[in-house]
Write an enzyme that holds these catalytic residues in place. Structure first.
Site, PDB file in Angstrom:
ATOM      1  N   ASP A   1       0.864  -1.175   0.000  1.00  0.00           N
ATOM      2  CA  ASP A   1       0.000   0.000   0.000  1.00  0.00           C
ATOM      3  C   ASP A   1       0.904   1.229   0.000  1.00  0.00           C
ATOM      4  O   ASP A   1       1.763   1.375   0.876  1.00  0.00           O
ATOM      5  CB  ASP A   1      -0.838  -0.033   1.294  1.00  0.00           C
ATOM      6  CG  ASP A   1      -2.139   0.698   1.146  1.00  0.00           C
ATOM      7  OD1 ASP A   1      -2.187   1.659   0.366  1.00  0.00           O
ATOM      8  OD2 ASP A   1      -3.108   0.308   1.828  1.00  0.00           O
TER       9      ASP A   1
ATOM     10  N   ASP B   1      -2.983   4.490  -2.586  1.00  0.00           N
ATOM     11  CA  ASP B   1      -3.966   5.058  -1.675  1.00  0.00           C
ATOM     12  C   ASP B   1      -4.538   6.366  -2.224  1.00  0.00           C
ATOM     13  O   ASP B   1      -3.798   7.199  -2.763  1.00  0.00           O
ATOM     14  CB  ASP B   1      -3.257   5.324  -0.328  1.00  0.00           C
ATOM     15  CG  ASP B   1      -4.201   5.821   0.732  1.00  0.00           C
ATOM     16  OD1 ASP B   1      -5.171   5.113   1.029  1.00  0.00           O
ATOM     17  OD2 ASP B   1      -3.980   6.936   1.266  1.00  0.00           O
TER      18      ASP B   1
ATOM     19  N   GLU C   1      -7.035   3.255  -5.102  1.00  0.00           N
ATOM     20  CA  GLU C   1      -8.148   3.300  -4.152  1.00  0.00           C
ATOM     21  C   GLU C   1      -8.989   4.539  -4.451  1.00  0.00           C
ATOM     22  O   GLU C   1      -8.478   5.662  -4.401  1.00  0.00           O
ATOM     23  CB  GLU C   1      -7.615   3.337  -2.714  1.00  0.00           C
ATOM     24  CG  GLU C   1      -8.711   3.231  -1.683  1.00  0.00           C
ATOM     25  CD  GLU C   1      -8.918   4.513  -0.900  1.00  0.00           C
ATOM     26  OE1 GLU C   1     -10.021   4.703  -0.378  1.00  0.00           O
ATOM     27  OE2 GLU C   1      -7.977   5.329  -0.804  1.00  0.00           O
TER      28      GLU C   1
ATOM     29  N   HIS D   1     -10.100  -2.428   5.576  1.00  0.00           N
ATOM     30  CA  HIS D   1      -9.646  -1.848   6.850  1.00  0.00           C
ATOM     31  C   HIS D   1     -10.287  -0.496   7.146  1.00  0.00           C
ATOM     32  O   HIS D   1      -9.955   0.118   8.148  1.00  0.00           O
ATOM     33  CB  HIS D   1      -8.118  -1.704   6.804  1.00  0.00           C
ATOM     34  CG  HIS D   1      -7.696  -0.728   5.745  1.00  0.00           C
ATOM     35  ND1 HIS D   1      -7.467  -1.097   4.437  1.00  0.00           N
ATOM     36  CD2 HIS D   1      -7.528   0.604   5.785  1.00  0.00           C
ATOM     37  CE1 HIS D   1      -7.170  -0.026   3.731  1.00  0.00           C
ATOM     38  NE2 HIS D   1      -7.201   1.019   4.525  1.00  0.00           N
ATOM     39  N   ASP D   2     -11.149  -0.007   6.277  1.00  0.00           N
ATOM     40  CA  ASP D   2     -11.800   1.275   6.533  1.00  0.00           C
ATOM     41  C   ASP D   2     -13.238   1.126   7.002  1.00  0.00           C
ATOM     42  O   ASP D   2     -13.975   2.119   7.071  1.00  0.00           O
ATOM     43  CB  ASP D   2     -11.767   2.150   5.264  1.00  0.00           C
ATOM     44  CG  ASP D   2     -10.408   2.786   5.066  1.00  0.00           C
ATOM     45  OD1 ASP D   2      -9.774   3.143   6.069  1.00  0.00           O
ATOM     46  OD2 ASP D   2      -9.962   2.890   3.915  1.00  0.00           O
TER      47      ASP D   2
HETATM   48  C1  NOJ Z   1      -7.632   5.578   2.475  1.00  0.00           C
HETATM   49  C2  NOJ Z   1      -7.162   4.524   3.418  1.00  0.00           C
HETATM   50  O1  NOJ Z   1      -7.801   3.315   3.087  1.00  0.00           O
HETATM   51  C3  NOJ Z   1      -7.489   5.000   4.804  1.00  0.00           C
HETATM   52  O2  NOJ Z   1      -7.285   3.987   5.752  1.00  0.00           O
HETATM   53  C4  NOJ Z   1      -6.674   6.212   5.099  1.00  0.00           C
HETATM   54  O3  NOJ Z   1      -7.050   6.751   6.350  1.00  0.00           O
HETATM   55  C5  NOJ Z   1      -6.877   7.292   4.040  1.00  0.00           C
HETATM   56  N1  NOJ Z   1      -6.856   6.762   2.704  1.00  0.00           N
HETATM   57  C6  NOJ Z   1      -5.798   8.310   4.134  1.00  0.00           C
HETATM   58  O4  NOJ Z   1      -4.582   7.763   3.729  1.00  0.00           O
END
Ligand code: NOJ
Length: 569
Positions: A101, A206, A264, A341-342
């Site tokens: 990542d 990301d 992403e 993970h979000d």
């Molecule tokens: C997306 C990531 O998946 C998340 O976990 C992160 O907080 C934000 N981008 C900022 O990098």
């Protein structure tokens, strides 16, 4: 530049790992790369062949490593560059690919570029970020504009003892990088090439949707939040220059290499927009991760709802998976995943802790046989579920929650409601410590882990117990993955046209592939019994999560979370 030939990722089953929570090898309570290396035999047995690691670079860790302070150094908690090399070699020996990542939309405020940018107005690093004068209003200095950040509050943070502010679309310790600066872009290509030269098989990039900003930095005229900021994410999402930047990234980094890049894009992209990034002909990336199937219940902003009022929107899930399939099939590759993970843990989002076994198996089966490259979240394979905390403060292990909680309180939401909401939705749960065994600290470490454990590791939600039980979730996963990877099955899933059966059924997610084989999945996504009419001739039942079959006069009686993978005549 891509083409429509078969790539290794068309045969891959991905597995997402949060390195800090997977396995501690040096007894400090934090997971590390050597720990992951020691678990490769397990992962090989599970059958996955692609690992995606959340950020491993040096970081003050306010955002779980997405706030990088040095891209060229591995976070000392995780090890060194030699550990990364050993992990790459260990993966490749076992036929497993490894992607990293790479957060390139922003750095940490502790990155030396940012430190230099602040210290010296004439430094070339100054223009690596967006540093602007505040607005003078009477005696006050205010942020340059009213844009809100994703983590709550203003997008601008004041530089102490100055009238200057810097832009951060995420947390205030994460200043945004200025991609309109060509020198900055060259630094980025150097970093990315370094890791590819080391042997990693690609990147999750990301926050790519936000790489380009509206450089007018004008105020938004949309309705304001109670704190005066405005959620106008179009100002820094999917702007046309983003595509130019990613094309250049491809030219300088990925072109000619057999590597997987996944951008992403969160909630910010339609399949049509995504095609410009990932189409086989000239898309600069190979895939995008969207969040469209990750929050298909009404849990987002559901402060006023009790837990039992949150319901999976089965119709919307079917529509969302099919929207991406219809938009991309034959034109671009597609990753598949439920949660990441979000968000909260999959089992707590769309399954049930009461029907842990049934719902975990059901959710896997739906995902595995849709069109695309599946990505599983570590811990899913034993049915790990959300953590529960009694205090809001406990959620601040994830620093983003501080500013979010502050803005919810400003909007008048009570602490009781905030706590219930966090327990239901917080992303901390999907980053919780891997549960390896019933031993102390779940076999994760010999020391108390850096974050509280989910107590259910003593109740069978652990790898060791489930390995010993032939009917466990883990053994189901292993069998299902093995089957999914068979050449003819993979060909059917990746190339055989996909269609939803009975799209209007409110409880059942059912689909079929008509390719070299004819496969159908029929899944009850509810904690209650429902019925499903099915008229095709069934040759074999390949996967099923109940001991007997209730099928009569072409109607399945489907018990809570019952699922079938059928081979049709
Ligand atoms: C997306 C990531 O998946 C998340 O976990 C992160 O907080 C934000 N981008 C900022 O990098």
């Amino acid at each position: 530049m891509n083409d429509n030939i078969s790539h290794w990722w068309d045969h891959a089953i991905g597995y997402m790992i949060c390195p800090v929570s997977y396995q501690d090898s040096n007894h400090d309570g934090y997971g590390d790369l050597e720990g992951i290396l020691s678990r490769l035999p397990y992962l090989q047995e599970l059958g996955i062949n692609l690992i995606y690691l959340m950020p491993i670079f040096d970081s003050p860790f306010f955002d779980c490593g997405y706030d990088v302070s040095d891209y060229m150094k591995i976070n000392p908690h995780f090890g060194t560059i030699y550990d990364l090399k050993a992990l790459i070699a260990g993966c490749h020996e076992r036929g497993i690919r490894l992607i990293l990542d790479l957060p390139l939309n922003h750095t940490s405020n502790q990155h030396v570029w940012f430190q230099e940018a602040l210290a010296d107005p004439y430094s070339p690093k100054r223009d690596y970020y967006y540093i602007r004068e505040g607005k003078v209003v009477g005696n006050e200095i205010l942020p340059p504009n009213n844009w809100a950040s994703f983590f709550g509050g203003s997008c601008w943070e004041r530089v102490p003892n100055t009238n200057l502010y810097y832009l951060h679309v995420f947390g205030k310790t994460m200043p945004d990088l200025n991609w309109s600066n060509p020198a900055l872009r060259q630094e980025i290509y150097r970093i990315a090439n370094y890791y590819l030269d080391l042997g990693v098989d690609g990147f999750r990039l990301d926050a790519v949707s936000h790489l380009a900003k509206d450089l007018s930095f004008e105020d938004s005229s949309k309705p304001a939040n109670p704190d005066g900021t405005v959620d106008d994410y179009d100002r820094f999402s999917n702007r046309p220059e983003m595509l130019d930047y990613l094309r250049e990234f491809d030219e300088h980094v990925t072109k000619g290499r057999d590597v997987l890049t996944i951008g992403e894009v969160g909630d910010f992209m339609t399949p049509t927009q995504a095609l410009s990034l990932v189409n086989y002909k000239d898309g600069p990336l190979r895939m995008v991760f969207n969040f469209d199937t990750a929050f298909d219940n009404d849990s987002v902003d559901s402060f006023d709802k009790a837990d039992d009022e949150i319901k999976t929107d089965v119709l919307s899930l079917k529509r969302n998976f099919m929207r991406w399939y219809d938009g991309l099939y034959g034109k671009a590759d597609l990753p598949l995943y439920w949660c990441n993970h979000d968000g909260p843990r999959l089992l707590s989002q769309y399954g049930s802790t009461k029907y842990r076994d049934e719902s975990a198996k059901m959710l896997l089966t739906i995902l595995l046989f849709l069109y695309g490259t599946p990505f599983l979240q570590y811990g899913e394979e034993i049915g790990m579920s959300n953590l529960h905390f009694d205090r809001i403060d406990d959620f601040y292990i994830d620093d983003s929650k501080r500013s979010e909680v502050a803005s919810w309180r400003k909007a008048g939401i009570s602490d009781d409601k905030i706590l219930r909401y966090l327990n239901r939705t917080a992303r901390l749960s999907s980053r919780s410590v891997m549960q390896w065994s019933k031993q102390a600290y779940a076999g994760f470490s010999s020391r108390p882990p850096y974050m509280p454990l989910n107590h259910n590791y003593t109740e069978g939600v652990d790898i060791a117990s489930q390995m010993a039980d032939p009917y466990s979730i883990l053994n189901f996963y292993q069998y299902a993955i093995l089957y999914r990877r068979q050449a003819l099955v993979n060909d059917t899933v990746m190339n055989g046209p996909l269609s939803i059966i009975d799209p209007k059924h409110p409880d059942v997610f059912a689909y079929r592939h008509d390719g070299p084989m004819r496969l159908a999945v029929i899944a009850n996504m509810r904690p209650y019994t429902t019925y499903f009419s099915f008229y095709s001739d069934i040759k074999d039942i390949k996967l099923h999560n109940y001991g007997d079959v209730l099928f009569q006069d072409h109607v399945f009686t489907l018990r809570p979370f019952e699922v079938f993978l059928l081979i049709l005549q």
